[in-house]
Design a protein around this motif. Structure first.
Motif, mmCIF file in Angstrom:
data_model
loop_
_atom_site.group_PDB
_atom_site.id
_atom_site.type_symbol
_atom_site.label_atom_id
_atom_site.label_comp_id
_atom_site.label_asym_id
_atom_site.label_seq_id
_atom_site.Cartn_x
_atom_site.Cartn_y
_atom_site.Cartn_z
ATOM 1 N N TRP A 1 1.746 -3.008 29.659
ATOM 2 C CA TRP A 1 1.512 -2.263 28.669
ATOM 3 C C TRP A 1 3.285 -1.167 28.616
ATOM 4 O O TRP A 1 3.634 -1.186 27.551
ATOM 5 C CB TRP A 1 0.410 -1.436 27.573
ATOM 6 N N ARG B 1 0.685 3.209 18.035
ATOM 7 C CA ARG B 1 -0.297 3.624 18.831
ATOM 8 C C ARG B 1 -1.402 4.419 19.822
ATOM 9 O O ARG B 1 -0.662 4.863 20.610
ATOM 10 C CB ARG B 1 -0.603 2.531 18.421
ATOM 11 N N HIS C 1 -8.169 5.967 15.588
ATOM 12 C CA HIS C 1 -9.036 4.733 15.215
ATOM 13 C C HIS C 1 -8.769 4.499 16.840
ATOM 14 O O HIS C 1 -7.721 4.947 17.452
ATOM 15 C CB HIS C 1 -8.054 4.290 14.056
ATOM 16 N N SER C 2 -9.430 3.535 17.517
ATOM 17 C CA SER C 2 -8.832 2.778 18.293
ATOM 18 C C SER C 2 -9.363 1.032 18.353
ATOM 19 O O SER C 2 -10.808 1.330 18.199
ATOM 20 C CB SER C 2 -9.771 3.440 19.589
ATOM 21 N N ASP C 3 -8.655 0.913 18.920
ATOM 22 C CA ASP C 3 -9.147 -0.761 19.053
ATOM 23 C C ASP C 3 -8.209 -0.984 19.591
ATOM 24 O O ASP C 3 -6.964 -2.183 19.561
ATOM 25 C CB ASP C 3 -8.727 -1.416 17.205
ATOM 26 N N TYR C 4 -9.379 -1.870 20.437
ATOM 27 C CA TYR C 4 -8.207 -3.285 21.564
ATOM 28 C C TYR C 4 -7.649 -3.628 21.665
ATOM 29 O O TYR C 4 -6.647 -4.073 21.763
ATOM 30 C CB TYR C 4 -9.505 -2.984 22.964
ATOM 31 N N ARG C 5 -7.976 -4.558 20.453
ATOM 32 C CA ARG C 5 -6.759 -5.745 19.749
ATOM 33 C C ARG C 5 -6.045 -5.569 19.374
ATOM 34 O O ARG C 5 -5.085 -6.412 19.656
ATOM 35 C CB ARG C 5 -8.109 -6.962 18.661
ATOM 36 N N GLU C 6 -5.427 -4.074 19.479
ATOM 37 C CA GLU C 6 -4.152 -4.369 18.499
ATOM 38 C C GLU C 6 -2.963 -3.604 20.061
ATOM 39 O O GLU C 6 -1.634 -3.207 19.968
ATOM 40 C CB GLU C 6 -3.688 -2.337 17.714
ATOM 41 N N TRP C 7 -3.648 -4.208 21.331
ATOM 42 C CA TRP C 7 -2.587 -4.088 22.628
ATOM 43 C C TRP C 7 -2.592 -4.880 23.589
ATOM 44 O O TRP C 7 -2.905 -6.142 23.129
ATOM 45 C CB TRP C 7 -3.667 -2.811 23.608
#
Length: 134
Positions: free
Chosen positions: A32, A78, A126-132
């Protein structure tokens, strides 16, 4: 980098957490950084007063470990939180994703308070693994 090897920076961590999910996340964070040019990582133990202690110095064994990650230059900004039980951890990384707000509640810390409130509130709730990036 040298500071990460101080004894004050060491906590008893289950070997199968350290060698599995924790290691996988550390490797993911390195990728990342390349993708986003910079990330801020804060991690630590979560210890309660009832936890087992080891050694002559009564070192507490953490119940859980957390990592919060902020990508300040991504558009939009994010962040993501991870919470791991201090035990055998082999589930996929998305299973450990939690909101940063929930980690703040557990730790009593306010991680990204210097950010403007609208950004801080959005990324911490908000936490969304797909955004990484993969």
């Amino acid at each position: 980098m040298k500071e990460s090897f101080y004894f004050s920076n060491i906590c008893p961590q289950h070997p199968q957490l350290n060698r599995r999910a924790w290691k996988e996340l550390e490797e993911k964070i390195r990728s990342w950084v390349v993708t986003d040019s910079a990330v801020i990582v804060i991690c630590g133990p979560i210890v309660d007063s009832k936890r087992q202690k080891i050694g002559n110095n009564n070192v507490s064994i953490p119940k859980q470990f957390f990592k919060v990650i902020l990508s300040p230059f991504a558009q939009p900004t994010r962040a993501i939180g991870f919470l791991f039980p201090n035990e055998h951890a082999t589930a996929p990384l998305p299973n450990y994703v939690v909101t940063i707000d929930s980690i703040e509640s557990l730790t009593g810390l306010d991680f990204f308070s210097p950010l403007p409130d609208d950004i801080e509130n959005r990324i911490e709730s908000h936490s969304d693994y797909r955004e990484w990036p993969e």
